[in-house]
Design a protein around this motif. Structure first.
Motif, PDB file in Angstrom:
ATOM      1  N   PRO A   1      39.151  67.749  49.795  1.00 35.05           N
ATOM      2  CA  PRO A   1      37.780  68.766  49.491  1.00 35.05           C
ATOM      3  C   PRO A   1      37.917  68.719  47.840  1.00 35.05           C
ATOM      4  N   PHE A   2      38.188  67.274  47.469  1.00 30.33           N
ATOM      5  CA  PHE A   2      37.998  67.804  46.037  1.00 30.33           C
ATOM      6  C   PHE A   2      37.878  65.853  45.684  1.00 30.33           C
ATOM      7  N   PRO A   3      37.294  65.692  44.235  1.00 26.84           N
ATOM      8  CA  PRO A   3      37.113  64.228  43.527  1.00 26.84           C
ATOM      9  C   PRO A   3      38.423  63.852  43.712  1.00 26.84           C
ATOM     10  N   LEU A   4      38.540  62.524  44.359  1.00 22.71           N
ATOM     11  CA  LEU A   4      39.886  61.052  43.738  1.00 22.71           C
ATOM     12  C   LEU A   4      39.168  59.818  43.039  1.00 22.71           C
ATOM     13  N   GLU A   5      39.544  60.525  42.023  1.00 24.02           N
ATOM     14  CA  GLU A   5      38.002  58.892  41.391  1.00 24.02           C
ATOM     15  C   GLU A   5      39.406  58.322  40.647  1.00 24.02           C
ATOM     16  N   ILE A   6      39.215  57.256  40.385  1.00 18.13           N
ATOM     17  CA  ILE A   6      40.230  55.942  39.422  1.00 18.13           C
ATOM     18  C   ILE A   6      39.277  55.976  37.979  1.00 18.13           C
ATOM     19  N   ASP A   7      39.985  56.731  37.545  1.00 14.86           N
ATOM     20  CA  ASP A   7      39.548  57.292  36.232  1.00 14.86           C
ATOM     21  C   ASP A   7      40.837  57.114  35.308  1.00 14.86           C
ATOM     22  N   GLN A   8      40.494  57.450  34.019  1.00 18.52           N
ATOM     23  CA  GLN A   8      41.370  57.059  32.508  1.00 18.52           C
ATOM     24  C   GLN A   8      41.920  57.672  33.419  1.00 18.52           C
TER      25      GLN A   8
ATOM     26  N   ILE B   1      54.184  71.199  38.657  1.00 18.92           N
ATOM     27  CA  ILE B   1      52.640  69.723  38.757  1.00 18.92           C
ATOM     28  C   ILE B   1      51.745  70.487  40.061  1.00 18.92           C
ATOM     29  N   LEU B   2      52.610  70.659  41.273  1.00 19.90           N
ATOM     30  CA  LEU B   2      51.380  72.027  41.947  1.00 19.90           C
ATOM     31  C   LEU B   2      51.116  73.081  41.561  1.00 19.90           C
ATOM     32  N   ILE B   3      51.544  73.952  40.761  1.00 14.52           N
ATOM     33  CA  ILE B   3      50.987  74.860  39.802  1.00 14.52           C
ATOM     34  C   ILE B   3      50.128  74.467  39.212  1.00 14.52           C
ATOM     35  N   LEU B   4      50.408  73.302  38.612  1.00 18.26           N
ATOM     36  CA  LEU B   4      48.698  72.905  37.921  1.00 18.26           C
ATOM     37  C   LEU B   4      47.746  72.591  38.945  1.00 18.26           C
ATOM     38  N   PHE B   5      47.855  72.047  39.599  1.00 13.08           N
ATOM     39  CA  PHE B   5      47.305  71.671  40.963  1.00 13.08           C
ATOM     40  C   PHE B   5      46.435  72.214  41.048  1.00 13.08           C
ATOM     41  N   ILE B   6      47.461  73.151  41.625  1.00 15.18           N
ATOM     42  CA  ILE B   6      46.486  74.729  42.158  1.00 15.18           C
ATOM     43  C   ILE B   6      45.657  75.382  41.078  1.00 15.18           C
ATOM     44  N   VAL B   7      45.883  76.319  40.186  1.00 12.54           N
ATOM     45  CA  VAL B   7      45.614  76.938  38.877  1.00 12.54           C
ATOM     46  C   VAL B   7      45.194  76.944  37.987  1.00 12.54           C
ATOM     47  N   GLY B   8      45.229  74.560  37.505  1.00  9.58           N
ATOM     48  CA  GLY B   8      44.461  74.378  36.419  1.00  9.58           C
ATOM     49  C   GLY B   8      43.590  74.089  35.704  1.00  9.58           C
TER      50      GLY B   8
ATOM     51  N   GLU C   1      39.674  71.923  37.405  1.00 10.20           N
ATOM     52  CA  GLU C   1      38.772  71.029  38.094  1.00 10.20           C
ATOM     53  C   GLU C   1      39.249  69.238  36.859  1.00 10.20           C
ATOM     54  N   VAL C   2      39.571  69.718  36.323  1.00  9.11           N
ATOM     55  CA  VAL C   2      39.949  68.992  34.715  1.00  9.11           C
ATOM     56  C   VAL C   2      40.849  68.125  35.056  1.00  9.11           C
ATOM     57  N   THR C   3      41.767  68.763  35.873  1.00  2.00           N
ATOM     58  CA  THR C   3      43.367  67.518  35.310  1.00  2.00           C
ATOM     59  C   THR C   3      43.559  67.804  37.186  1.00  2.00           C
ATOM     60  N   ARG C   4      42.721  68.202  38.269  1.00  6.40           N
ATOM     61  CA  ARG C   4      42.973  68.420  39.427  1.00  6.40           C
ATOM     62  C   ARG C   4      43.239  67.096  39.650  1.00  6.40           C
ATOM     63  N   GLY C   5      42.710  66.466  40.021  1.00  5.26           N
ATOM     64  CA  GLY C   5      42.663  63.904  40.071  1.00  5.26           C
ATOM     65  C   GLY C   5      44.233  64.528  39.976  1.00  5.26           C
ATOM     66  N   PHE C   6      44.252  64.204  38.501  1.00  5.94           N
ATOM     67  CA  PHE C   6      45.371  63.478  38.192  1.00  5.94           C
ATOM     68  C   PHE C   6      46.886  64.370  39.050  1.00  5.94           C
ATOM     69  N   ALA C   7      46.684  65.841  38.399  1.00  9.31           N
ATOM     70  CA  ALA C   7      47.720  66.044  39.334  1.00  9.31           C
ATOM     71  C   ALA C   7      48.316  66.419  40.508  1.00  9.31           C
ATOM     72  N   PHE C   8      46.812  65.567  40.767  1.00  6.92           N
ATOM     73  CA  PHE C   8      47.050  65.323  43.014  1.00  6.92           C
ATOM     74  C   PHE C   8      47.794  63.843  42.689  1.00  6.92           C
ATOM     75  N   ALA C   9      47.861  63.115  41.578  1.00  2.00           N
ATOM     76  CA  ALA C   9      48.367  61.531  41.742  1.00  2.00           C
ATOM     77  C   ALA C   9      49.706  62.114  41.504  1.00  2.00           C
ATOM     78  N   MET C  10      50.116  62.943  40.441  1.00  2.00           N
ATOM     79  CA  MET C  10      51.569  63.003  40.297  1.00  2.00           C
ATOM     80  C   MET C  10      52.137  63.617  41.083  1.00  2.00           C
TER      81      MET C  10
END
Length: 1019
Positions: free
Chosen positions: A885-892, A954-961, A963-972
């Motif tokens: 339910p969140f964007p998975l984009e290939i970006d920087q 990283i899980l904490i960053l993914f949950i509460v960090g 939208e700006v860093t959610r895709g980054f955190a998921f990849a991590m």
């Protein structure tokens, strides 16, 4: 030395970070004062002067805007006020405070590309040669898709279009004899490159001057001479149209004749009298500021001791009421030639503080004031006889004689050369040349203005106003004054800007509204705090009181990292906070490696001093290896990245360097200090003593299953290339908007509605909650200056989902909370940079592993493990992009995550490899499988503990960090899991099945240390 250096660093850190506290405290006081002043004066002012707010320039339509203006003036007026305990003023402290990026406070980030194609046209005197035009057109097209150097592409295409033809004839006319018709192609190319570098530098300087006038605190400007791009970050600025127009406009160089105070002094006083009457709202004000002829000089300027000079009341408020213009500026008194008695011409009318230029400008543009002056007069501010540093916040006011209200008699495109030189007396000078038409105009202007000044104006700002000493008939002029060499060089480049048009074009743009910025700050702070507390508790729970050493080391690492980044003027962004969160996880890794080794030594029966000594010595090599590989990937990311991703890499590099100091030296110093007190640290708890005790898992026996899984990963990874990815706007090019609605909306309905206005289906995705959408479109992305058209089309297409009667302005300010624009030219550069960054990272790490272990099998295991990790991440982002339910984009940010995963995976792999090499020397008669199984089991506690700490942060960053860093955190998160798996089941087993005739080898330093340990323990 470690204790002294650590103490100095702590003192420096608190000193550096104290500026942020002092600044925030001072700004809070000024804001409170501004609120009190505005709220006290606003009602009375509104009652007395109901329609004069705009004319007075003191209050705006709303109380909020009035407070902002008043607050800014209070801050400007206290710029030199001491606010720190150490004697520094507010301006100095403001420059030293920690700076937040635009994604944390809102603002605008633009990347501009300097137009080298326009420069080539100009250098060729706008040649109509068919081969030239064809070659340049083709070169520009190839540059947009291939990203190579435009000059190289042009030369190659010209040689194809005109075989055997030389370049010199094309560029001879405007070269000012720098090349001749006989010049070789190499000489011409060298000349073009020098002019390109000069034009880029000049464009950068012009943009810097323009940006300084936006009123943005601490703008970030990063020119890249090699790529010919300039990245600008304007935090807190939201006036997008003004930025777009101002930054992309061609440099406007003009030469103006001037009015002096003798000619317009009486008009200035008459305008001030009318303005005072309007501001005070009574006819008595006219009487109060009437200037009697007996009280004025010959030019009409009030004498210093006359009633009209606002001396009736010594208070500033009374002076501002009676003489509002003279309350803001000091008008120059006329001077006379002592020999002839004739008035001397003075180029400037007077001087004014920089903080008062906006108000004075409003006064002078007021119709009551402007009507008193000649119609061809235009006021302009400028330097008061020096450059930025010499003005010290003081500018001069000039009165320009215009043609048709804005143009000058001589425009900058007539300048064909300018350079810094020295006159016959050895003084720094500027030599300037004109073309034939310009020389004729210049001769007439100088003849009519002997003894007077002529203003040289760029972008409506007067850079200098030299006095004409005599007629200049041939267009060749020498400008002298109190110039420094660098200042004269900059002035010469500025003069050439009229001849060498290299305008900057916005190729990437990002706007973040203050709402998203506040959410990013909140989410990042929460992620940082929770991660810190969790790791703090986990280290104590797993390593007993030895965990305090790790926690103190972690605190100092973060303190030093933040303070050094602040000292170097780094801007903290959401990506930077992600880097700090990751630093927390990686900082723990060093202590985990050391502590696990100490626990092994203690389990083997060694005493505490020996166990500690061996633990730190044997951990040094793998710790250094892990940090070097991670640093290399971060450095490559910094080189190829752009914008926030570079900030992430910058934070990570500093965190890695400081972690070595804190994790090795400070931790060891703290441990030795504690041991010297006849005590020792406890490294075991009841739980940690039992976990993985006597672990003897048969990992190698499962390698064929692991190989099968890896082959499956390879198939999925290759299949993902065909199944496709959701590319971020950075890699696809186009416009991207973040829209927040009042109620939930359906993405499919929005997509269909927007198709009607965009003539294509945009990409519409939910971000976070179901009332917030990310809308991406390539509509009109190839057209110039189409930003407003696209935004208004967006507004039109969303009408059904917006409140009835909502204006475009309200939509722009309240509902469009973020936007981004990337032209296809820069998106191609970003894609190519991402590929290069990934490949170079893998190759450099493989090379480092080969040099470090001197065995190709270790490099092979490394490259297979890295490919495995990358392919798993790609497969997840491809096949799950429509599931989660969140964007998975290939970006920087995705590339940043992949490179970070590569570095993290290497940490695990190197620890295992290092133990394999060590055990192979201690177990010469054991088979490969036994050695590798034992090595993996020996390091299993460290592997799981490190992976767990990084995964949790990283899980904490993914949950509460946010939208700006959610895709980054998921990849991590995916990378941490697959990196741990590949270290155990992919990299190590390869050593069993390849090069069976060669031993795995044992390093001499480990053997020596082990021998010493055996002697100490008597075993």
């Amino acid at each position: 030395m470690v204790r002294v250096f650590a103490a100095l660093m702590i003192i420096f850190s608190f000193y550096q970070l104290s500026f942020s506290w002092f600044v925030k405290s001072h700004e809070a006081k000024m804001l409170a004062k501004a609120e009190r002043q505005v709220k006290a004066g606003m009602p009375a002012a509104a009652a007395k002067y109901p329609t004069n707010a705009e004319a007075r320039g003191l209050y705006e339509d709303t109380l909020k805007e009035a407070i902002r203006i008043r607050n800014q003036r209070l801050l400007d007026s206290t710029a030199k006020q001491t606010i720190t305990w150490f004697g520094q003023d507010y301006k100095f402290a403001k420059d030293q405070e920690a700076k937040l990026g635009l994604d944390l406070q809102g603002g605008m980030n633009v990347t501009l590309e300097v137009g080298m194609a326009d420069l080539l046209r100009s250098l060729s005197a706008y040649s109509k040669d068919k081969a030239f035009t064809q070659a340049l057109t083709k070169a520009v097209a190839e540059k947009n898709t291939g990203g190579k150097d435009l000059i190289d592409l042009f030369v190659a295409n010209y040689r194809t279009a005109a075989p055997g033809s030389k370049l010199a004839p094309l560029f001879l006319a405007n070269s000012n004899k720098r090349i001749t018709v006989e010049s070789s192609d190499d000489a011409v190319i060298s000349y073009i490159r020098k002019e390109a570098d000069a034009a880029f530098e000049n464009t950068s300087n012009i943009l810097r001057k323009r940006i300084d006038r936006f009123g943005v605190a601490s703008p970030t400007i990063n020119p890249d001479k090699n790529k010919k791009i300039i990245t600008v970050e304007l935090a807190g600025l939201t006036d997008r149209e003004r930025v777009r127009k101002y930054l992309q406009s061609t440099a406007n160089l003009q030469f103006f004749e001037l009015y002096d105070i003798n000619e317009i002094g009486q008009s200035l006083l008459a305008g001030e009298k009318a303005l005072a009457a309007s501001l005070n709202g009574t006819k008595s004000a006219v009487k109060d500021t009437t200037v009697n002829k007996a009280d004025t000089t010959a030019n009409g300027v009030a004498k210093a001791d006359s009633p009209g000079a606002a001396k009736k009341d010594t208070s500033m408020a009374a002076a501002a009421k009676e003489a509002p213009i003279r309350a803001l500026m000091q008008i120059f008194q006329p001077e006379q030639d002592p020999t002839t008695g004739r008035p001397l011409f003075r180029s400037a009318l007077g001087i004014v503080a920089a903080k008062d230029t906006a108000v004075l400008g409003e006064y002078l543009r007021n119709p009551l004031v402007a009507s008193q002056f000649p119609q061809n007069l235009k006021f302009a501010f400028g330097y008061s006889g020096g450059n930025d540093e010499r003005t010290n916040g003081i500018y001069a006011l000039y009165a320009l004689k215009t043609v048709d209200g804005s143009r000058s008699k001589l425009e900058g495109d007539r300048v064909n050369d300018a350079r810094q030189d020295f006159d016959e007396r050895g003084k720094v000078s500027i030599n300037m040349g004109m073309d034939n038409q310009g020389a004729k105009i210049w001769a007439k202007m100088t003849e009519a203005n002997v003894g007077k000044g002529i203003a040289i104006v760029l972008d409506d700002f007067v850079y200098t106003a030299p006095t004409v000493n005599g007629v200049i008939p041939n267009g060749s002029s020498v400008i002298t004054g109190s110039y420094e060499v660098k200042e004269a060089q900059d002035m010469a480049e500025m003069l050439k800007s009229g001849k060498l048009p290299a305008p900057a074009k916005i190729v990437q743009e990002q706007v973040v509204g203050p709402t998203l910025g506040a959410e990013a700050v909140s989410g990042g702070t929460m992620a940082f705090t929770i991660s810190f507390v969790l790791i703090f508790v986990l280290m104590l729970a797993y390593y007993n009181n030895a965990g305090w050493v790790a926690n103190i080391s972690l605190i100092l690492n973060l303190l030093f990292t933040i303070s050094i980044l602040t000292a170097f003027g780094a801007t903290f962004t959401a990506a930077g906070i992600a880097g700090l969160v990751l630093t927390i996880g990686m900082a723990v890794d060093t202590n985990v490696i050391v502590f696990e080794r100490i626990k092994e030594e203690l389990t083997a029966g060694r005493n505490y001093p020996t166990a500690v000594a061996n633990g730190y010595k044997r951990s040094l090599a793998p710790v250094l290896d892990a940090h070097v590989t991670t640093f290399l990937t971060a450095a490559i990311l910094y080189y190829f990245g752009l914008g926030p991703v570079r900030g992430f890499a910058y934070v990570q590099m500093w965190g890695i360097v400081l972690n070595l100091f804190c994790g090795i030296l400070i931790s060891r110093t703290l441990t030795d200090w504690f041991t010297s007190k006849s005590r020792h640290l406890e490294y075991f708890t009841g739980a940690s003593r039992r976990i993985f005790k006597h672990a003897k898992y048969k990992f190698i026996e499962f390698r064929k299953v692991a190989y099968a899984i890896s082959i499956g990963v390879l198939v999925l990874g290759v299949a993902s290339l065909f199944y496709g990815f959701d590319k971020g706007v950075e890699f696809s090019g186009g416009y991207s908007y973040t829209i927040r609605f009042d109620k939930p909306v359906k993405p499919d309905e929005v997509r269909n509605d927007l198709q009607k206005v965009f003539a294509e289906y945009p990409v519409v995705k939910t971000i976070g909650s179901n009332n917030q959408l990310d809308i991406t479109t390539a509509y009109k992305i190839e057209e110039s200056n189409a930003d407003s058209v696209v935004e208004r089309a967006l507004y039109s297409g969303l009408q059904k989902h917006l409140p009835a009667g909502l204006s475009y302005e309200d939509f722009d300010n309240a509902y469009k909370v973020g936007s981004q624009k990337v032209l296809p030219t820069i998106s191609e550069d970003l894609r190519r940079g991402a590929i290069y960054a990934t490949l170079f990272s893998m190759l450099i790490i493989v090379a480092y592993i080969f040099i470090r272990f001197r065995d190709w099998r270790y490099s092979l295991g490394t490259i297979v493990a890295l490919l495995h990790d990358v392919l798993v991440t790609l497969a997840v982002f491809s096949f799950l992009r429509k599931v989660v339910p969140f964007p998975l984009e290939i970006d920087q940010h995705f590339i940043a995550a992949v490179l970070t995963v590569i570095g993290f995976s290497m940490n695990d792999t190197i620890i295992v490899f290092d133990r394999i090499r060590e055990n192979s020397g201690l177990m010469p008669n054991a088979d490969r499988g036994t050695i590798i199984n034992k090595s993996i089991n020996d390091t299993l506690s460290r592997t799981i503990m490190t992976s767990l700490t990084v995964f949790l942060t990283i899980l904490i960053l993914f949950i509460v960090g946010g939208e700006v860093t959610r895709g980054f955190a998921f990849a991590m998160l995916i990378g941490v899991i697959t990196g741990t798996y590949s270290s155990i089941f992919v990299a190590a087993p390869i050593l069993v099945d390849f090069g069976k005739s060669r031993p795995l080898g044992a390093p001499e330093p480990v053997a020596a240390v082990d021998k010493k340990a055996k002697l100490v323990t008597g075993k």
